[in-house]
Design a protein around this motif. Structure first.
Motif, PDB file in Angstrom:
ATOM      1  N   ALA A  10      47.106  41.453  38.180  1.00  0.00           N
ATOM      2  CA  ALA A  10      47.485  40.054  38.005  1.00  0.00           C
ATOM      3  C   ALA A  10      48.992  39.896  38.063  1.00  0.00           C
ATOM      4  N   ILE A  11      49.712  40.847  37.474  1.00  0.00           N
ATOM      5  CA  ILE A  11      51.179  40.787  37.537  1.00  0.00           C
ATOM      6  C   ILE A  11      51.638  40.888  38.977  1.00  0.00           C
ATOM      7  N   SER A  34      50.830  47.464  41.712  1.00  0.00           N
ATOM      8  CA  SER A  34      51.514  48.634  41.188  1.00  0.00           C
ATOM      9  C   SER A  34      51.238  48.741  39.708  1.00  0.00           C
ATOM     10  N   PRO A  35      51.139  49.951  39.141  1.00  0.00           N
ATOM     11  CA  PRO A  35      50.814  50.112  37.742  1.00  0.00           C
ATOM     12  C   PRO A  35      51.896  49.517  36.868  1.00  0.00           C
ATOM     13  N   GLY A  36      51.529  49.102  35.668  1.00  0.00           N
ATOM     14  CA  GLY A  36      52.487  48.555  34.735  1.00  0.00           C
ATOM     15  C   GLY A  36      51.796  48.135  33.474  1.00  0.00           C
ATOM     16  N   ALA A  37      52.536  47.555  32.580  1.00  0.00           N
ATOM     17  CA  ALA A  37      51.987  47.142  31.301  1.00  0.00           C
ATOM     18  C   ALA A  37      51.100  45.928  31.463  1.00  0.00           C
ATOM     19  N   GLY A  38      50.119  45.765  30.568  1.00  0.00           N
ATOM     20  CA  GLY A  38      49.240  44.611  30.604  1.00  0.00           C
ATOM     21  C   GLY A  38      49.962  43.380  30.105  1.00  0.00           C
ATOM     22  N   VAL A  39      49.398  42.212  30.426  1.00  0.00           N
ATOM     23  CA  VAL A  39      49.949  40.947  29.967  1.00  0.00           C
ATOM     24  C   VAL A  39      48.838  40.161  29.300  1.00  0.00           C
ATOM     25  N   ALA A  40      49.245  39.197  28.470  1.00  0.00           N
ATOM     26  CA  ALA A  40      48.258  38.346  27.815  1.00  0.00           C
ATOM     27  C   ALA A  40      47.582  37.458  28.848  1.00  0.00           C
ATOM     28  N   VAL A 305      36.328  20.018  46.948  1.00  0.00           N
ATOM     29  CA  VAL A 305      36.588  21.408  47.312  1.00  0.00           C
ATOM     30  C   VAL A 305      36.532  22.254  46.044  1.00  0.00           C
ATOM     31  N   LEU A 306      35.931  23.438  46.134  1.00  0.00           N
ATOM     32  CA  LEU A 306      35.886  24.351  44.995  1.00  0.00           C
ATOM     33  C   LEU A 306      37.252  25.001  44.840  1.00  0.00           C
ATOM     34  N   LEU A 307      37.862  24.840  43.663  1.00  0.00           N
ATOM     35  CA  LEU A 307      39.243  25.257  43.462  1.00  0.00           C
ATOM     36  C   LEU A 307      39.373  26.213  42.282  1.00  0.00           C
ATOM     37  N   ALA A 308      40.289  27.161  42.427  1.00  0.00           N
ATOM     38  CA  ALA A 308      40.641  28.089  41.350  1.00  0.00           C
ATOM     39  C   ALA A 308      42.153  28.235  41.330  1.00  0.00           C
ATOM     40  N   PRO A 309      42.736  28.610  40.182  1.00  0.00           N
ATOM     41  CA  PRO A 309      44.184  28.803  40.144  1.00  0.00           C
ATOM     42  C   PRO A 309      44.621  29.975  41.020  1.00  0.00           C
ATOM     43  N   VAL A 310      45.719  29.794  41.723  1.00  0.00           N
ATOM     44  CA  VAL A 310      46.281  30.904  42.492  1.00  0.00           C
ATOM     45  C   VAL A 310      46.601  32.070  41.552  1.00  0.00           C
ATOM     46  N   VAL A 359      43.402  34.196  33.809  1.00  0.00           N
ATOM     47  CA  VAL A 359      44.731  33.910  34.348  1.00  0.00           C
ATOM     48  C   VAL A 359      45.761  34.414  33.337  1.00  0.00           C
ATOM     49  N   PRO A 360      46.904  34.862  33.797  1.00  0.00           N
ATOM     50  CA  PRO A 360      47.947  35.302  32.863  1.00  0.00           C
ATOM     51  C   PRO A 360      48.545  34.112  32.141  1.00  0.00           C
TER      52      PRO A 360
END
Length: 362
Positions: A10-11, A34-40, A305-310, A359-360
């Motif tokens: 997600a990041i 790329s690997p990294g720390a998680g986010v809320a 239209v079916l929509l989702a957050p980018v 979503v983040p």
């Protein structure tokens, strides 16, 4: 570990959103994580709605059109001219040669011959007649605006001559070449190259200027030319001013590319652009010129239209995108169009309305 990898993805996908969702529309299917720390994370609901596609450009508010006025009459001495800053409209005097006024009429075809009874038909006659009617010199509506110079056309010219103050015995119903100039619009004079007292002749440039109407001119990548059309709705954002609405009124046909800093290197053809002209309605009293603006052109709208957050999109190994459902499952999705103005994307496969995706959150 799998959960952590999902948030890392997600990041990788959503970090560029801080610079604008336009990144998502240009991202290829090979975007890597790329690997990294998680986010809320939080959740967002996939739902149907209206999707608006836009193209964003950077432009400048300026006066539209670049115009020049050349003298085409008999040689003589320039006895009067118009000062820069003045605006000359239909029927107005541009300058005088040998004290004979040269007047402005509106039209795209330049004057190239005398106007008079018995002349051959042509588009210049239609322009002349349209101007005579517009100025009110055909009160009985005898003129048929066409390519033919008629007795009614001559009568209208004599009425125009009367409005100049010309005595009845001097009214000819004719206009010699050089006494009128046709321009597409009224003229806002920016320079008067002709010097009063100097001799002038056919082809001498007397005035230069612009249209009095201001417009936004914005260079557009040639790759976008097929998506933007004359008539498209536009929102123009100014520094320290609420956005104003406008319409695309012209798209250039000749592309230009910036020259390389190296004098010997060719121009970068991949950076070629065409100019887009946008008509805007400005607030009363707005007098600034050469103002940098941001232009959002609406190029398409989709309903239901079916929509989702980018921001919900995650890169898939091997290409493409996926989302993580609220329960933790990763689901591949097929994407359609992007709505850069709201940060949403059309989902054409893989999800249904009512599902919740991660979503983040900041």
């Amino acid at each position: 570990m799998r959960r952590a990898a999902g948030t890392v993805l997600a990041i990788a996908v959503t970090a560029p959103l801080a610079a604008g969702v336009a990144w998502a529309a240009r991202s290829g299917p090979d975007a890597a994580a790329s690997p990294g720390a998680g986010v809320a994370t939080g959740t967002a609901t996939v739902a149907t709605g209206t999707l608006t596609q836009t193209v964003q450009l950077s432009g400048t508010l300026t006066y539209a059109a670049s115009l020049g006025v050349d003298f085409q009459g008999l040689p003589g001495i320039l006895t009067a001219s118009t000062a820069p800053g003045a605006v000359i409209g239909r029927g107005g005097i541009l300058f005088r040669v040998a004290d004979q006024p040269v007047r402005l009429l509106l039209g795209a075809t330049p004057a190239f011959r005398d106007f008079g009874y018995g002349m051959s038909d042509g588009p210049d006659v239609r322009e002349l007649e349209a101007n005579l009617v517009a100025m009110g010199f055909d009160p009985r509506r005898r003129i048929t605006v066409d390519r033919h110079f008629s007795a009614a056309t001559a009568a209208a010219i004599r009425r125009w001559e009367a409005a100049w103050g010309r005595p009845s015995w001097q009214r000819t119903g004719r206009i010699p070449l050089g006494q009128v100039v046709f321009l597409p619009t009224a003229l806002r004079v920016t320079a008067a190259p002709g010097r009063v007292g100097a001799a002038v002749g056919p082809g001498t440039t007397m005035l230069t200027g612009t249209s009095p109407n201001r417009a936004v001119i914005a260079p557009m990548d040639t790759a976008e030319r097929g998506t933007v059309h004359v008539g498209d709705r536009v929102e123009v954002s100014f520094p320290d001013l609420d956005p104003v609405h406008g319409r695309v009124t012209g798209i250039g046909h000749v592309a230009s590319a910036p020259q390389s800093a190296d004098p010997g290197a060719p121009a970068d053809v991949n950076a070629a652009t065409v100019p887009v002209t946008i008509a805007v309605t400005l607030p009363r009293g707005f007098g600034l010129d050469q103002v940098p603006v941001t232009v959002d052109i609406t190029t398409g709208t989709g309903h239901d239209v079916l929509l989702a957050p980018v921001a919900a999109l995650l890169a898939r190994p091997g290409g493409g995108y996926q989302v993580r459902l609220a329960g933790g499952a990763l689901v591949p999705v097929e994407l359609g169009r992007f709505d850069e103005s709201t940060g949403r994307v059309e989902i054409v496969g893989g999800l249904s309305a009512g599902q919740n995706v991660e979503v983040p959150v900041s």
